[in-house]
Design an enzyme around this catalytic site. Structure first.
Site, PDB file in Angstrom:
ATOM      1  N   GLN A  73       0.818  -1.213   0.000  1.00 25.13           N
ATOM      2  CA  GLN A  73       0.000   0.000   0.000  1.00 25.13           C
ATOM      3  C   GLN A  73       0.851   1.263   0.000  1.00 25.13           C
ATOM      4  O   GLN A  73       1.892   1.329   0.644  1.00 25.13           O
ATOM      5  CB  GLN A  73      -0.924  -0.007   1.222  1.00 25.13           C
ATOM      6  N   CYS A  79      -6.411   0.094   1.595  1.00 27.78           N
ATOM      7  CA  CYS A  79      -5.961  -1.235   2.014  1.00 27.78           C
ATOM      8  C   CYS A  79      -6.948  -2.310   1.571  1.00 27.78           C
ATOM      9  O   CYS A  79      -6.560  -3.453   1.337  1.00 27.78           O
ATOM     10  CB  CYS A  79      -5.757  -1.280   3.528  1.00 27.78           C
ATOM     11  N   HIS A 247      -8.475  -2.071   9.058  1.00 30.49           N
ATOM     12  CA  HIS A 247      -7.448  -2.406   8.078  1.00 30.49           C
ATOM     13  C   HIS A 247      -7.804  -3.756   7.463  1.00 30.49           C
ATOM     14  O   HIS A 247      -8.174  -4.680   8.181  1.00 30.49           O
ATOM     15  CB  HIS A 247      -6.105  -2.495   8.820  1.00 30.49           C
ATOM     16  N   ASN A 279      -0.480  -8.235   5.896  1.00 29.73           N
ATOM     17  CA  ASN A 279      -0.772  -6.813   6.063  1.00 29.73           C
ATOM     18  C   ASN A 279      -0.405  -6.086   4.770  1.00 29.73           C
ATOM     19  O   ASN A 279       0.742  -6.170   4.322  1.00 29.73           O
ATOM     20  CB  ASN A 279       0.052  -6.268   7.235  1.00 29.73           C
ATOM     21  N   TRP A 281       0.356  -3.175   4.235  1.00 23.41           N
ATOM     22  CA  TRP A 281       1.453  -2.222   4.400  1.00 23.41           C
ATOM     23  C   TRP A 281       2.807  -2.891   4.155  1.00 23.41           C
ATOM     24  O   TRP A 281       3.808  -2.219   3.965  1.00 23.41           O
ATOM     25  CB  TRP A 281       1.441  -1.628   5.811  1.00 23.41           C
TER      26      TRP A 281
END
Length: 637
Positions: A73, A79, A247, A279, A281
């Site tokens: 991301q 997300c 998230h 995740n 991220w």
């Protein structure tokens, strides 16, 4: 695969123009400017648009294929999209559909024209979206989605195509991962509320959920999970155990592993139930039990971990016990890939699908709007199996992200109500029946429900929550059997071409008979069991109910709708028979009754009478209960 062209931009024609003009493609429909980045005026950075060859040496569409690690991301809060794209990367059969002719997409000079294409499923059809490859950067780095491998660009270009379809990059702020998963696959999206289902505390439900998710993964379904926020301040708040609220995490694997008896799991002493997540991220992982470096991993040897695939291939991937997963996560979103192919080794479904709209009189609102609800569009389908069976129903409205720039990007609040009706009904409902199911009303883009339904005919009524709201919808129904899905448009039978003739005269009375149950049947003639069914006769018209096996107190909830002329006296006969395999069916009892027009529904219970060989009534054999409605107003019911 049939598809349309977004903005009527055709990939091959544009390439010919680029070759003719000796220029790289510059997309006029999604220019390299702030209008493609933002729809609001509140932004804090200035982007420099660069092609991949200006960002790095040797740019590639794919480096060693696609993987979930290729999707990290960036600055926009999408997300939900990133988690869906990471799930997409796990299945080559799926991402090659979204990225057609992926092997030919190249930055090599002889094939490169600065144009790429992607395909998304939107509101019932596949749409091809073309983009140029100018990407927004700051200090030579991509602003939005990027791969861990600097010279790999498929994920950044995929995001740009999706942003174009949505109106801008900013339009991708916040969303439901199920929407993106459906856009990638054409599947249906199901939301599982872990809190409402109390999966953390209910061991049996937790077991069933683990089996369900494992089966869905084996069928190539794509799954994500999230932790619901209570207010905006909690959005993307990292908790002490490392998980982030609000998230969307991709679920990459669901495992049920047989281990030694000295290990302990939440279900059995010799089983380890695990789930692997990522995740978007690319970092910030779970730090509890079974996280990277946690002491629980000492219970397994390196060989066991490798054997069962209990490894993390990149930063941002982590394992959890399924118990902790159900404890800390609140929502699971599943994209079910519904296979409708008639030639397949996998489980297939029959599909009923229609696009329609609410407007004017047909915008009746939800069932609390008693005066208008039945004005909504109505759709009918049949469940023909001999026992109850599962049905999926999806109600979808058009994606509204591209309308955000005009301030009209709000979804409608929509839902469905399901009724079981007479097995031979072909006309619209005009009165209320017992509900067979319903959905929550929500402003989500898609509402999904699954029901286990008995044999019979059902009517779906999709609606907005409030009456008078104009909107379009796509309704899809999936079952294991051919459902004869159709739109109910007529209110009642029409007279024939010569209404003055008796056989062409319009019907005068309509009668609805729904048999609810038969009770206290007796076995006869040495029968060891009874398999009863009913025959409904109404002025020469006949309808058979399904057979209920091995029951002296069968429940049917099955009936018919009959239209009668005014020249005849309405009579009703219901017979109960026992279905036999090797010998003729045996008669168990009957009732006969004159039908009285009352313009209301009445529940009646009658004694079933048997007959002697001479046809005379001999003795009673249980009772039968049925609902009957008779009216001389053809749109009363």
């Amino acid at each position: 695969m049939k598809y349309s062209f977004y903005k009527n931009q055709q990939f091959e024609l544009i390439i010919k123009q680029c070759i003719s003009k000796k220029k790289l493609f510059e997309d006029p429909e999604f220019p390299a400017s702030d209008t493609s980045l933002f729809f609001s005026k509140h932004h804090t950075f200035t982007a420099v648009w660069k092609r991949p060859g200006e960002i790095c040496d040797d740019p590639q569409m794919f480096v060693d294929g696609a993987s979930s690690a290729d999707v990290t991301q960036g600055r926009v809060g999408n997300c939900w999209f990133v988690a869906a794209a990471a799930s997409l990367a796990l299945e080559k059969d799926l991402y090659t559909k979204v990225i057609p002719h992926h092997r030919t997409l190249s930055f090599q000079k002889e094939y490169y024209h600065g144009i790429f294409r992607f395909r998304f499923w939107r509101f019932g059809e596949w749409i091809e979206v073309v983009i140029d490859d100018r990407l927004p950067t700051i200090n030579g780095e991509l602003i939005y989605v990027k791969s861990k491998t600097k010279n790999e660009f498929w994920s950044a270009l995929l995001e740009k195509a999706y942003a174009k379809l949505s109106g801008s990059y900013e339009a991708l702020e916040s969303g439901n991962p199920g929407d993106a998963l459906v856009d990638f696959t054409g599947g249906v999206s199901e939301r599982i509320d872990l809190v409402e289902g109390d999966y953390h505390n209910n061991l049996e439900e937790k077991k069933l959920l683990h089996v369900k998710l494992s089966k869905l993964m084996s069928r190539k379904s794509m799954i994500s999970a999230s932790i619901q926020v209570q207010n905006r301040d909690e959005m993307e708040l990292q908790m002490d155990h490392g998980l982030v609220k609000g998230h969307a995490y991709s679920i990459l694997a669901v495992k049920n592993i047989k281990i030694g008896h000295d290990h302990i799991s939440i279900f059995n002493a010799d089983r380890l139930f695990m789930v692997k997540l990522r995740n978007p991220w690319g970092d910030t992982e779970w730090n509890g039990a079974w996280s990277d470096g946690s002491p629980q991993w000492n219970l397994l040897s390196a060989q066991e971990r490798e054997k069962y695939g209990l490894v993390n291939e990149s930063s941002g991937e982590f394992w959890m016990s399924f118990g902790d997963f159900c404890k800390y996560f609140t929502t699971v979103t599943v994209c079910i890939l519904v296979n409708t192919s008639v030639i397949s080794f996998n489980k297939t479904y029959h599909e009923g699908s229609v696009k329609s709209k609410w407007e004017g009189k047909s915008a009746g609102g939800c069932i609390t709007n008693k005066e208008t609800f039945l004005n909504n569009p109505q759709f009918c389908f049949d469940m023909t199996s001999t026992s109850n069976d599962e049905v999926f129903i999806s109600l979808m409205q058009p994606d509204m992200r591209s309308k955000k720039v005009s301030g009209k990007g709000e979804n409608l609040t929509i839902g469905i109500t399901l009724f079981k009706v007479e097995a031979n009904r072909i006309y619209r409902l005009h009165q209320y029946y017992d509900q067979a199911g319903d959905s929550h009303f929500s402003n989500a883009r898609e509402i999904f429900v699954r029901f286990d339904l008995d044999p019979g005919r059902y009517v779906i009524i999709p609606s907005t929550f409030e009456a008078g709201i104009v909107g379009y919808f796509l309704l899809r129904v999936y079952t294991d059997q051919n459902i004869a899905f159709r739109h109910l448009t007529e209110d009642a039978p029409k007279p024939g071409c010569c209404p003055f003739l008796p056989w062409c005269a319009p019907p005068h009375i309509q009668v609805s008979i729904i048999i609810k149950s038969v009770n206290n049947l007796m076995k006869n003639n040495g029968a060891t069991t009874l398999n009863p069914y009913c025959i409904i006769e109404c002025n020469g018209l006949t309808l058979y109910t399904p057979i209920v096996y091995d029951s002296l107190n069968p429940t049917f909830d099955y009936g018919g709708l009959f239209y009668l002329s005014k020249q005849v006296k309405p009579m009703l006969k219901i017979q109960v028979w026992n279905s036999n395999t090797l010998v003729p069916d045996t008669f168990l009892g009957e009732i006969t009754s004159t039908i009285v027009v009352k313009d209301k529904t009445v529940l009646e219970t009658h004694t079933l009478m048997q007959r002697s060989h001479g046809g005379r009534v001999s003795r009673a054999n249980g009772t039968i209960s049925f609902k009957i409605t008779a009216s001389n107003k053809l749109t009363f019911m």
